[in-house]
Scaffold this active site. Structure first.
Site, short mmCIF file in Angstrom:
data_model
loop_
_atom_site.label_atom_id
_atom_site.label_comp_id
_atom_site.label_asym_id
_atom_site.label_seq_id
_atom_site.Cartn_x
_atom_site.Cartn_y
_atom_site.Cartn_z
N ASP A 271 0.85 -1.19 0.00
CA ASP A 271 0.00 0.00 0.00
C ASP A 271 0.88 1.23 0.00
OD1 ASP A 271 -2.42 -1.43 0.11
OD2 ASP A 271 -2.28 -1.62 2.28
N ASP B 223 -7.22 -1.26 -4.29
CA ASP B 223 -8.24 -0.92 -3.28
C ASP B 223 -9.17 0.17 -3.80
OD1 ASP B 223 -7.02 -2.67 -1.46
OD2 ASP B 223 -5.74 -1.09 -0.63
#
Length: 201
Positions: free
Chosen positions: A132, A166
């Protein structure tokens, strides 16, 4: 292959490729925890890895990690089948494209959790960590003392660190929820009554 088939899968392929390029660049050029600010303190790249679900949430240790990865694989197969079904049955194009976004996001994170452990030599198959990097702490402050549970504690909006996969999932789900009446509208068949038809002799 017809355009109705190719366009959603081309969009999905582009998102998956872009997601993996960004993750590879972050791994190659940043150290864990490093930040590169592009909107001052309100927007930055923040390199982190997580063992669990989207937006950095965790799930149940090594066994939980394996179960989650296998569940993800099953889910992406089901989503892919659903996408083909929607295309074949000529559902709304907006719905099809949003499902393609969800499919791309799910598959993008599966690459990390399935293969990254082996690729980067830190874990076995299905035990990789999801990379991420996008972090947007737009608002920060303290909860008022009268707020139950969190009273007096710090808060940040938006706290989770996420990746392009995401974001694709979130956009797809939100747009489906917003437009569900438009996507799934159907005509109610008129019930037959004695006065609804003209009978010719």
């Amino acid at each position: 292959m017809k355009a109705a088939y190719t366009k959603p899968f081309l969009v999905a392929a582009f998102i998956i490729l872009a997601d993996q390029i960004i993750k590879t660049w972050v791994r190659a050029h940043m150290y864990l925890g490093e930040e590169i600010h592009f909107l001052g303190s309100r927007g930055m790249l923040h390199y982190t890895e997580n063992n669990g679900m989207a937006f950095g949430m965790e799930f149940g240790g090594e066994l939980g990690k394996l179960a989650l990865t296998l569940f993800r694989i099953g889910a992406v197969v089901a989503i892919g089948y659903g996408l083909v079904y929607l295309i074949k049955h000529k559902y709304h194009r907006g719905l099809i494209m949003n499902v393609a976004l969800i499919f791309a996001g799910a598959l993008g994170n599966i690459v990390d959790s399935t293969f990254y452990g082996i690729m980067y030599r830190y874990a076995s198959l299905f035990h990789g960590r999801v990379v991420d990097m996008f972090y947007f702490p737009l608002i920060s402050g303290n909860f008022p003392s009268w707020v139950p549970v969190w009273g007096g504690q710090d808060f940040i909006f938006f706290r989770p660190v996420f990746n392009l996969a995401d974001a694709a999932i979130s956009v797809g789900v939100i747009l489906i929820l917003i437009n569900q009446k438009h996507y799934f509208k159907h005509e109610t068949p008129e019930l037959s009554t004695p006065n609804s038809e003209v009978v010719e002799e």
